[in-house]
Design a protein around this motif. Structure first.
Motif, short mmCIF file in Angstrom:
data_model
loop_
_atom_site.label_atom_id
_atom_site.label_comp_id
_atom_site.label_asym_id
_atom_site.label_seq_id
_atom_site.Cartn_x
_atom_site.Cartn_y
_atom_site.Cartn_z
N LEU A 62 -55.74 9.44 33.23
CA LEU A 62 -54.24 9.71 32.68
C LEU A 62 -53.54 9.77 33.99
N PHE A 63 -52.39 9.00 33.83
CA PHE A 63 -51.38 8.69 34.77
C PHE A 63 -50.10 9.31 34.46
N LEU A 64 -49.33 10.08 35.46
CA LEU A 64 -48.12 10.86 35.11
C LEU A 64 -47.11 10.48 35.91
N ARG A 65 -46.14 10.02 35.43
CA ARG A 65 -44.71 9.80 36.09
C ARG A 65 -44.07 10.88 36.35
N GLU A 66 -42.89 10.84 37.27
CA GLU A 66 -42.12 12.10 37.51
C GLU A 66 -41.04 12.43 36.55
N LEU A 106 -43.34 10.34 31.76
CA LEU A 106 -44.14 9.23 31.23
C LEU A 106 -45.63 9.41 31.37
N LEU A 107 -46.55 9.61 30.39
CA LEU A 107 -48.16 9.52 30.43
C LEU A 107 -48.41 8.42 30.02
N VAL A 108 -49.40 7.75 30.79
CA VAL A 108 -50.24 6.57 30.41
C VAL A 108 -51.83 6.93 30.72
N GLY A 109 -52.22 6.66 29.36
CA GLY A 109 -53.78 7.08 29.40
C GLY A 109 -54.37 5.65 29.40
N PHE A 110 -55.73 5.63 29.83
CA PHE A 110 -56.51 4.33 29.84
C PHE A 110 -57.94 4.79 29.76
N LEU A 111 -58.71 4.26 28.85
CA LEU A 111 -60.18 4.37 28.75
C LEU A 111 -60.84 3.33 28.24
N VAL A 112 -62.07 3.21 28.26
CA VAL A 112 -62.95 2.14 27.74
C VAL A 112 -63.94 2.86 27.08
N GLN A 159 -45.18 11.27 26.11
CA GLN A 159 -44.29 11.75 26.89
C GLN A 159 -44.26 13.39 27.12
N VAL A 160 -44.64 13.73 28.40
CA VAL A 160 -44.92 15.18 28.71
C VAL A 160 -43.29 15.54 29.08
N ASP A 161 -43.23 16.79 28.75
CA ASP A 161 -42.05 17.55 29.10
C ASP A 161 -41.77 17.55 30.59
N PRO A 162 -40.78 16.90 31.12
CA PRO A 162 -40.50 16.80 32.56
C PRO A 162 -40.35 18.25 33.16
#
Length: 117
Positions: A43-47, A50-56, A9-12
């Motif tokens: 990394l995907f960031l919602r307004e 909410l930060l969603v990370g994805f990796l392989v 969670q990033v500070d909005p």
């Protein structure tokens, strides 16, 4: 090859600066991630922050440990920590918790045809 997805969670109030920092990640940080086995990392960031990370990676625990041994990662984590909310373990790289993958289209299609995804 294992795929890993996690949330933080990033500070909005700091989204603009967080995005700006990730538009110019230090070259030595990029190299350390690649050398530590982080592939297809996004990394995907919602307004709402909410930060969603994805990796392989072949081994997520080993990839995390390799990054934690890098000086550049310690410096990056120290600079980025103030952007996150609820960091109980001090830094984002230690707070990330992988999510359970409950569906994968390619895996299910391959299972129907007997192929390996």
């Amino acid at each position: 090859m294992p795929r890993v997805c996690f949330t933080l969670q990033v500070d909005p109030a700091r989204l603009h600066e967080y995005r700006a920092r990730h538009a110019r990640v230090w070259p030595e940080m990029l190299a350390a991630l690649a050398e530590s086995g982080w592939r297809d990392y996004s990394l995907f960031l919602r307004e709402d922050g909410l930060l969603v990370g994805f990796l392989v990676t072949d081994d997520f625990a080993a990839a995390q440990a390799a990054m934690q041994a890098c000086d550049v990662n310690a410096r990056w984590q120290a600079e980025m920590a103030p952007f996150f909310l609820d960091l109980h373990q001090g830094t984002a790289d230690r707070a990330m918790r992988p999510l359970d993958e409950v569906f994968n289209l390619e895996a299910q299609l391959a299972a129907r045809t007997g192929e390996t995804p």
